[in-house]
Design an enzyme around this catalytic site. Structure first.
Site, PDB file in Angstrom:
ATOM      1  N   GLU A  29       0.851  -1.191   0.000  1.00 30.11           N
ATOM      2  CA  GLU A  29       0.000   0.000   0.000  1.00 30.11           C
ATOM      3  C   GLU A  29       0.887   1.242   0.000  1.00 30.11           C
ATOM      4  O   GLU A  29       2.006   1.221   0.529  1.00 30.11           O
ATOM      5  CB  GLU A  29      -0.877  -0.013   1.269  1.00 30.11           C
ATOM      6  CG  GLU A  29      -1.748   1.230   1.410  1.00 30.11           C
ATOM      7  CD  GLU A  29      -2.812   1.126   2.509  1.00 30.11           C
ATOM      8  OE1 GLU A  29      -2.816   0.122   3.244  1.00 30.11           O
ATOM      9  OE2 GLU A  29      -3.626   2.060   2.613  1.00 30.11           O
ATOM     10  N   ASN A  52     -12.179  -0.567  -0.636  1.00 29.73           N
ATOM     11  CA  ASN A  52     -11.522  -1.131   0.542  1.00 29.73           C
ATOM     12  C   ASN A  52     -12.273  -0.751   1.812  1.00 29.73           C
ATOM     13  O   ASN A  52     -12.587   0.428   2.014  1.00 29.73           O
ATOM     14  CB  ASN A  52     -10.093  -0.577   0.646  1.00 29.73           C
ATOM     15  CG  ASN A  52      -9.378  -1.049   1.894  1.00 29.73           C
ATOM     16  OD1 ASN A  52      -9.031  -2.227   1.999  1.00 29.73           O
ATOM     17  ND2 ASN A  52      -9.155  -0.155   2.846  1.00 29.73           N
ATOM     18  N   GLU A  53     -12.575  -1.726   2.636  1.00 29.14           N
ATOM     19  CA  GLU A  53     -13.158  -1.504   3.975  1.00 29.14           C
ATOM     20  C   GLU A  53     -14.214  -0.394   3.976  1.00 29.14           C
ATOM     21  O   GLU A  53     -14.164   0.531   4.798  1.00 29.14           O
ATOM     22  CB  GLU A  53     -12.054  -1.183   5.001  1.00 29.14           C
ATOM     23  CG  GLU A  53     -11.142  -2.364   5.253  1.00 29.14           C
ATOM     24  CD  GLU A  53     -10.184  -2.180   6.428  1.00 29.14           C
ATOM     25  OE1 GLU A  53     -10.052  -1.059   6.956  1.00 29.14           O
ATOM     26  OE2 GLU A  53      -9.551  -3.189   6.810  1.00 29.14           O
ATOM     27  N   TYR A  75      -6.859  -8.559  11.990  1.00 26.97           N
ATOM     28  CA  TYR A  75      -5.537  -8.381  12.615  1.00 26.97           C
ATOM     29  C   TYR A  75      -5.650  -8.838  14.065  1.00 26.97           C
ATOM     30  O   TYR A  75      -6.669  -8.615  14.720  1.00 26.97           O
ATOM     31  CB  TYR A  75      -5.130  -6.910  12.565  1.00 26.97           C
ATOM     32  CG  TYR A  75      -4.878  -6.413  11.151  1.00 26.97           C
ATOM     33  CD1 TYR A  75      -3.689  -6.716  10.500  1.00 26.97           C
ATOM     34  CD2 TYR A  75      -5.830  -5.656  10.473  1.00 26.97           C
ATOM     35  CE1 TYR A  75      -3.454  -6.263   9.203  1.00 26.97           C
ATOM     36  CE2 TYR A  75      -5.598  -5.198   9.179  1.00 26.97           C
ATOM     37  CZ  TYR A  75      -4.409  -5.507   8.548  1.00 26.97           C
ATOM     38  OH  TYR A  75      -4.174  -5.059   7.269  1.00 26.97           O
ATOM     39  N   GLU A  83      -6.485  -9.041   3.824  1.00 29.44           N
ATOM     40  CA  GLU A  83      -5.619  -8.442   4.858  1.00 29.44           C
ATOM     41  C   GLU A  83      -5.690  -9.330   6.090  1.00 29.44           C
ATOM     42  O   GLU A  83      -6.765  -9.488   6.682  1.00 29.44           O
ATOM     43  CB  GLU A  83      -6.080  -7.029   5.223  1.00 29.44           C
ATOM     44  CG  GLU A  83      -5.776  -6.006   4.155  1.00 29.44           C
ATOM     45  CD  GLU A  83      -6.094  -4.578   4.594  1.00 29.44           C
ATOM     46  OE1 GLU A  83      -5.928  -4.249   5.782  1.00 29.44           O
ATOM     47  OE2 GLU A  83      -6.523  -3.797   3.719  1.00 29.44           O
ATOM     48  N   GLN A 101       1.421  -6.330   5.808  1.00 30.21           N
ATOM     49  CA  GLN A 101       1.749  -6.067   4.425  1.00 30.21           C
ATOM     50  C   GLN A 101       3.100  -6.709   4.099  1.00 30.21           C
ATOM     51  O   GLN A 101       3.597  -7.497   4.898  1.00 30.21           O
ATOM     52  CB  GLN A 101       1.764  -4.557   4.202  1.00 30.21           C
ATOM     53  CG  GLN A 101       0.380  -3.938   4.510  1.00 30.21           C
ATOM     54  CD  GLN A 101       0.199  -2.518   3.969  1.00 30.21           C
ATOM     55  OE1 GLN A 101       1.015  -1.996   3.248  1.00 30.21           O
ATOM     56  NE2 GLN A 101      -0.922  -1.888   4.338  1.00 30.21           N
TER      57      GLN A 101
HETATM   58  O1  AHR Z   1      -2.989  -2.652   6.338  1.00 31.32           O
HETATM   59  C1  AHR Z   1      -3.169  -1.423   6.979  1.00 31.32           C
HETATM   60  C2  AHR Z   1      -4.599  -0.909   6.879  1.00 31.32           C
HETATM   61  O2  AHR Z   1      -5.435  -1.783   7.595  1.00 31.32           O
HETATM   62  C3  AHR Z   1      -5.217  -0.880   5.510  1.00 31.32           C
HETATM   63  O3  AHR Z   1      -4.933   0.300   4.809  1.00 31.32           O
HETATM   64  C4  AHR Z   1      -6.677  -0.950   5.792  1.00 31.32           C
HETATM   65  O4  AHR Z   1      -7.396  -1.552   4.762  1.00 31.32           O
HETATM   66  C5  AHR Z   1      -6.758  -1.707   7.105  1.00 31.32           C
HETATM   67  O5  AHR Z   1      -7.553  -1.063   8.018  1.00 31.32           O
END
Ligand code: AHR
Length: 511
Positions: free
Chosen positions: A29, A174-175, A246, A294, A353
């Site tokens: 990114e 995205n999101e 995450y 992600e 990432q």
């Molecule tokens: O990977 C970091 C961020 O996490 C990304 O930009 C976003 O899509 C997510 O919230």
């Protein structure tokens, strides 16, 4: 101290599905130092003629990355892709509101796609459905994949690239469920826009695969309803629904953190159920699959101040450069176990990432590039997981966690390549005691030839190449594969170190 034993049963006829190579994707990114001084740094001693770092590309190959998502992430929701193409000297910097960073536009669509192509890595592109819409999305598909003779394809050709790139995978934003997203939408607004943008994109190139945004995490208030509403608009059009997750250790709750794979497993099951419910209502035989585009360990709550609290910065600032421990690496290994066990429904995934930003690869500007501890389980799994994921039966003791409830102390995944006979077995021991695993291989002759394990320690993670190398040396090692094989009962006994992740490679032949 030894925990009560676990039993893992495998049979060559019981398979989850073929492991798609796109399961070993990652993500670049325009965020912090992922692009600038990450993959791209003209003037670096290893830079190629295009300004891309050879050392980072080599580590990307060693990591086994098959596919890369680009250019965001939150960044894409305010990105004008046209500003990043054409002569570099004519490009203007812009203020990226997602990360409050001045984007110099030195790397854009052509630079990224040509780098990925030179490196033999499949790209996955995302279009901006935050501040932009149908027209810009369709134009980008035409720019990337169109033949000569139309406006945007001709612009690509004028910019020096005659052949279409043939980008197959496309994210519809995205999101979009996240209030932090620039141009955030509710499920109806987004579902309608995604359907129209996707329709136009497929009219430009019917061969593309589309990923519609699912929830940003299972903790979102709209989780579940979001998937159902968005898919009610897009079910017949899209191929995949996205998932993002995450994990981190919070308040010293190591047991919950080690159980993160169970959280991921439940998340996948719930998204599959939501998608299938929409399919059932429509009496559709189509199966929507998951792009887990992600996933990683990220100390989001405990170390990140939040985008809105970042000062406006320029020149590739250091943002979310998480430093990882051997414990984090064990969790990453276990998350891969979960993904393999859903190979039938999760063909696409991206470790978020690739470099510098919550990444397995770190760099110093002008200096070296190195592997974080999390590099090793990913690289090993990407290398060994070939062929089909086997449908294992795991009988293991469990333990209680505050975040995921009851979780198994041992998890396992295995793959078998029917052509070569190669078997890979991945095991996590989440408990703080040794666990003896009895591997029962009914209908098969199994040999285990070598293994490597990551054992968690209690050391705090410290930044820098030297510390990462020290952790690797102390915690990532070969394991003794002289297991007790009992030919009479076709079982193999394996001892797993406490809080460890182990990968075995061997062979499997039908008995
Ligand atoms: O990977 C970091 C961020 O996490 C990304 O930009 C976003 O899509 C997510 O919230």
């Amino acid at each position: 101290m030894t925990h009560s034993p676990a039993r893992v049963t495998l049979h060559p006829d019981f398979r989850v599905g073929t492991v798609d190579r796109r399961l070993f994707g990652s993500f670049v990114e325009h965020l912090g130092r992922a692009v600038y001084t990450g993959i791209h740094e003209p003037g670096h001693p290893t830079a190629d003629e295009h300004g891309f770092r050879r050392d980072v590309a080599d580590l990307t190959h060693e990591l086994g990355v098959s596919m890369l998502r680009y250019p965001g992430g939150n960044f894409v929701s305010n990105y004008r892709w046209e500003d990043g193409v054409g002569p570099v000297e004519d490009r203007k910097p812009f203020l990226d509101l997602a990360w409050r960073t001045v984007e110099p536009n030195l790397v854009g669509t052509d630079e990224f796609l040509q780098w990925a192509e030179r490196e033999g890595i499949e790209p996955m592109m995302a279009v901006n459905l935050g501040t932009r819409g149908v027209e810009a999305a369709a134009a980008l598909v035409e720019y990337c994949n169109g033949d000569a003779g139309t406006r945007w394809a001709d612009l690509r050709i004028a910019n020096g690239r005659a052949e279409p790139y043939g980008v197959r995978l496309w994210c519809l934003g995205n999101e979009m469920d996240g209030p932090w997203q620039i141009g955030h939408k509710d499920a109806h607004e987004y579902g309608k826009l995604a359907a129209e943008a996707g329709k136009a994109m497929k009219l430009v190139d019917p061969s593309i695969e589309l990923v519609v945004c699912g929830s940003s995490s299972m903790q979102m208030d709209t989780f579940g309803a979001w998937e159902q509403t968005v898919l009610s608009y897009t079910y017949d059009l899209v191929d995949h629904v996205s998932m993002h997750a995450y994990y981190e250790e919070l308040d010293g709750d190591r047991a919950s953190f080690l159980g993160s794979g169970t959280g991921m497993d439940r998340f996948i099951r719930r998204v599959v159920a939501s998608a299938d419910a929409v399919g059932a209502q429509r009496r559709s035989d189509k199966r929507i699959t998951i792009s887990f585009d992600e996933w990683n360990v990220w100390y989001l709550e405990s170390r990140f101040p939040g985008e809105a609290n970042l000062p406006i910065q320029r020149d590739a600032p250091r943002i979310i450069e998480d430093v990882y421990s051997a414990l984090d690496a064990v969790v990453v290994g276990d998350l891969l176990v979960t993904l393999l066990n859903h190979a039938d429904r999760v063909p696409v995934a991206c470790l978020a990432q690739l470099v510098n930003v919550i990444a397995p690869i770190m760099t110093e500007p002008g200096g070296e590039a190195w592997r974080q501890p999390t590099f090793h389980p990913f690289a090993t799994t990407a290398r060994l997981a070939q062929g089909d994921a086997l449908d294992l039966r795991v009988d293991a003791p469990s333990y209680a966690t505050s975040r995921h409830g009851e979780v198994p102390a041992v998890t396992a995944a295995a793959t078998h390549d029917a052509e070569t006979g190669a078997l890979a077995l991945f095991l996590t021991n989440r408990s703080d005691r040794v666990v003896e695993v009895e591997l029962a291989h009914a209908g098969a002759i199994v040999s285990v030839e070598q293994g490597r394990q990551m054992v968690a320690d209690h050391e705090p993670a410290v930044a820098g190449a030297e510390h990462a190398a020290k952790v690797t040396q102390a915690c990532w090692s070969a394991v003794d594969v002289a297991h007790a094989v009992n030919p009479g009962t076709r079982t193999t006994t394996i001892r797993l170190a406490p809080e460890s992740w182990t990968a075995f490679e061997g062979r499997l032949a039908r008995a």
